[in-house]
Design a protein around this motif. Structure first.
Motif, PDB file in Angstrom:
ATOM      1  N   ALA B 130      41.443  36.832  35.461  1.00  0.00           N
ATOM      2  CA  ALA B 130      40.325  37.654  35.922  1.00  0.00           C
ATOM      3  C   ALA B 130      40.769  39.108  36.063  1.00  0.00           C
ATOM      4  N   MET B 131      41.980  39.293  36.578  1.00  0.00           N
ATOM      5  CA  MET B 131      42.518  40.639  36.771  1.00  0.00           C
ATOM      6  C   MET B 131      42.644  41.357  35.430  1.00  0.00           C
ATOM      7  N   GLU B 132      43.086  40.607  34.424  1.00  0.00           N
ATOM      8  CA  GLU B 132      43.230  41.183  33.088  1.00  0.00           C
ATOM      9  C   GLU B 132      41.883  41.698  32.565  1.00  0.00           C
ATOM     10  N   ILE B 133      40.848  40.868  32.769  1.00  0.00           N
ATOM     11  CA  ILE B 133      39.520  41.262  32.290  1.00  0.00           C
ATOM     12  C   ILE B 133      39.017  42.479  33.056  1.00  0.00           C
ATOM     13  N   LEU B 134      39.254  42.479  34.383  1.00  0.00           N
ATOM     14  CA  LEU B 134      38.820  43.629  35.182  1.00  0.00           C
ATOM     15  C   LEU B 134      39.526  44.894  34.712  1.00  0.00           C
ATOM     16  N   GLU B 135      40.799  44.751  34.336  1.00  0.00           N
ATOM     17  CA  GLU B 135      41.541  45.921  33.843  1.00  0.00           C
ATOM     18  C   GLU B 135      40.909  46.476  32.572  1.00  0.00           C
ATOM     19  N   PHE B 137      37.947  46.613  31.848  1.00  0.00           N
ATOM     20  CA  PHE B 137      36.756  47.393  32.180  1.00  0.00           C
ATOM     21  C   PHE B 137      37.036  48.471  33.232  1.00  0.00           C
ATOM     22  N   HIS B 138      38.295  48.755  33.468  1.00  0.00           N
ATOM     23  CA  HIS B 138      38.705  49.763  34.441  1.00  0.00           C
ATOM     24  C   HIS B 138      38.153  49.464  35.834  1.00  0.00           C
ATOM     25  N   LEU B 139      38.102  48.183  36.200  1.00  0.00           N
ATOM     26  CA  LEU B 139      37.588  47.816  37.521  1.00  0.00           C
ATOM     27  C   LEU B 139      38.649  47.129  38.379  1.00  0.00           C
ATOM     28  N   ALA B 140      39.869  47.032  37.863  1.00  0.00           N
ATOM     29  CA  ALA B 140      40.904  46.252  38.555  1.00  0.00           C
ATOM     30  C   ALA B 140      41.178  46.771  39.964  1.00  0.00           C
ATOM     31  N   GLY B 141      41.099  48.084  40.134  1.00  0.00           N
ATOM     32  CA  GLY B 141      41.401  48.666  41.443  1.00  0.00           C
ATOM     33  C   GLY B 141      40.381  48.275  42.503  1.00  0.00           C
ATOM     34  N   LYS B 142      39.225  47.809  42.062  1.00  0.00           N
ATOM     35  CA  LYS B 142      38.162  47.472  43.014  1.00  0.00           C
ATOM     36  C   LYS B 142      37.956  45.972  43.133  1.00  0.00           C
ATOM     37  N   ALA B 143      38.939  45.196  42.715  1.00  0.00           N
ATOM     38  CA  ALA B 143      38.775  43.731  42.626  1.00  0.00           C
ATOM     39  C   ALA B 143      38.295  43.104  43.923  1.00  0.00           C
ATOM     40  N   GLN B 144      38.726  43.617  45.068  1.00  0.00           N
ATOM     41  CA  GLN B 144      38.375  42.976  46.337  1.00  0.00           C
ATOM     42  C   GLN B 144      37.122  43.566  46.968  1.00  0.00           C
TER      43      GLN B 144
END
Lengths: 277, 254
Positions: B130-135, B137-144
């Protein structure tokens, strides 16, 4: 001091029983609310569980554990039968179906000879001990804790948030809703069986629409964001009338006022899940 | 990969799709365009099982899925997003994606109750994925963070990320750039191409012609439920019927 505690216990020990039974009922409705479904049948499920378990111990003389299990299984089975057609649809159909179902059950209790008709069942053997209730509650809390961060708990949350989106992601929405409903019915039935074996006496009036709404109120007051909410809600609403005993017949009005205030000022319930942003 | 055969859809007396046949080949970015009310979203709803066609068949990877329920279609490898965003607002970004991965998990309720290691193993693997996919889309920093706290453009991306998390073979994307500013749109174009390069077939509805002409390799144009043109963006944009019905003359000069 010890004397005070003893007399306190003598007066209020049944309150502990009631708090725990109501806590179980609050959890029984929470699991359907967790996937966005409203069940108004949990009082009826409790009644079915109570009568079933009581009749098992009274007429068949089976061990208490087996009677309780039967009192949980029968409501769960009935929930599967009602749930399978109604939960295919999204929306308020479960609420409507369970509302009608509760009435059917009440009338059935009133008219069947095996349930004692309007007189009810008398002389249910007192087999429930406080530790039974604590054990049942412990198991339930463990179950809900494990559910929370599992794929199943997330599937329920997804269905509550947006059923259509959940379905196109491959979550079998009907399947989850039916099982949540059946598990809720099992918990309510178990609570009914445990309750029957310390009140000695069962009356069809106890399991009507009023009590179904009470159970819903437990959950709404406490908040449905986490399972702790309904537990807190049921505890408060069970203890409150006792604490307000001194104001006599106004206590129902005050009870209602407190509810209204909570709904206005804490619309998500007492336990509001802290939002991350 | 996806084959539509003579799809007809009536809403009461209104025919919104009229004997529509289309094929989406594997590996493509396929654009579906046309004026509002042309039946584009209705077509997506039929493909993903949310609505049943009055007549016709939907074949996905050789299977007739016309009468399948949405979860079974998803299980065969179809993901989608919606025109009006349908993310799980009260869940965190991470939870949104993990919910999307539901069908990729294998552990049973018993494993959950007994705390078996398979649960922890899978949860950990899924979180990493999931983290990979968020990365991407440049959203990894906001995962929580809670999904609701995202900006509109980010919410659209989250929905796309969640659809991607289901590991679909075909991704249906309904107006991904709607409400985005030019910079966000530009970034999204790059992300769509990147997803496609990873082997996902994409079928998208979009009104932003720069977007469509920029990323799609094949474009179908719908008007009043009928297919009026099909071809590469270059072929389609100067088609007189398309100019008449939808695009106007300016797009042809682009």
């Amino acid at each position: 001091m010890i004397e005070f505690l003893m007399s306190f216990w003598q007066t209020y020990n049944t309150l502990f029983y009631t708090v725990l039974v109501h806590g179980m009922l609050a959890l029984s409705i929470y699991i359907t609310l967790a996937c966005g479904q409203l069940s108004l049948g949990n009082a009826a499920f409790m009644g079915i569980g109570a009568y079933t378990a009581a009749l098992f111990t009274m007429k068949l003389n089976v061990p208490f554990g087996i009677a309780l299990l039967a009192g949980g299984m029968l409501p769960a089975l009935i929930a599967l039968i009602i749930g399978a057609p109604t939960l295919r649809l999204s929306g308020v159909y479960l609420a409507m179906a369970t509302l009608g179902f509760g009435e059917v059950v009440r009338v059935a209790f009133l008219n069947m000879s095996i349930t004692g008709g309007s007189v009810g069942l008398n002389g249910v053997p007192p087999k429930t001990e406080l530790w039974h209730l604590f054990a049942a509650m412990g198991v339930l809390i463990y179950f809900f804790l494990k559910l929370k961060n599992s794929r199943f708990g997330r599937a329920l949350e997804a269905i509550r948030e947006d059923e259509v989106a959940a379905a196109v992601m491959g979550i079998k929405t009907t399947w989850f809703k039916v099982w949540a409903f059946a598990i809720g019915a099992f918990i309510a039935g178990l609570a009914g069986g445990l309750n029957a074996h310390f009140t000695y006496f069962l009356s069809p009036r106890e399991y009507g629409f009023d009590f179904a709404v009470d159970i819903l109120t437990f959950a709404i007051l406490g908040g449905t964001g986490t399972f702790w909410g309904p537990l807190i809600g049921s505890t408060i609403l069970t203890i409150l009338p006792e604490m307000l005993r001194f104001i006599g017949s106004y206590r129902l009005a005050l009870n209602g006022l407190i509810l209204v205030l909570v709904v206005i000022y804490l619309p998500n319930g007492i336990i509001t899940v802290k939002k991350k942003d | 990969m996806l084959q539509l055969e003579n799809i007809v859809k009536d809403f009461g007396g209104l025919r919104v799709l009229d004997s529509l046949s289309l094929q989406v080949g594997e590996g493509l970015i396929f654009g579906l365009i046309g004026p509002n009310g042309a039946g584009k979203t209705t077509l997506f709803n039929i493909i993903s099982g949310l609505s049943r066609p009055t007549a016709g068949r939907v074949i996905f990877n050789g299977t007739d899925i016309t009468h399948f329920a949405p979860p079974s279609i998803a299980a065969r490898g179809m993901g989608r997003t919606f025109q009006n965003i349908r993310i799980f607002k009260e869940l965190s970004l991470m939870e949104n994606l993990l919910a999307g991965m539901h069908r990729l998990y294998t552990y049973s309720p018993v494993a959950m109750l007994l705390n078996l290691p398979i649960q922890h193993r899978e949860e950990k693997a899924m979180r990493e994925k999931a983290m990979e996919i968020l990365e991407l889309f440049h959203l990894a920093g906001k995962a929580q963070r809670q999904a609701e706290s995202l900006s509109y453009g980010e919410q659209r991306k989250l929905e796309l990320a969640r659809a991607l998390a289901t590991s679909p073979k075909l991704l249906l994307v309904d107006e991904p750039a709607a409400g985005m500013n030019p910079a966000e749109t530009e970034e999204l174009m790059g992300e769509i191409v990147q997803i496609n390069n990873r082997g996902y077939t994409i079928c998208l509805i979009e009104h932003d012609m720069k977007f469509v002409m920029g990323v799609c390799r094949q474009v179908a144009v719908l008007n009043f439920g009928e297919l009026i043109a099909l071809g590469t963006p270059e072929q389609v944009k100067c088609n007189p019927q398309v100019i008449e019905a939808y695009l106007g003359k300016d797009v042809c000069k682009l």
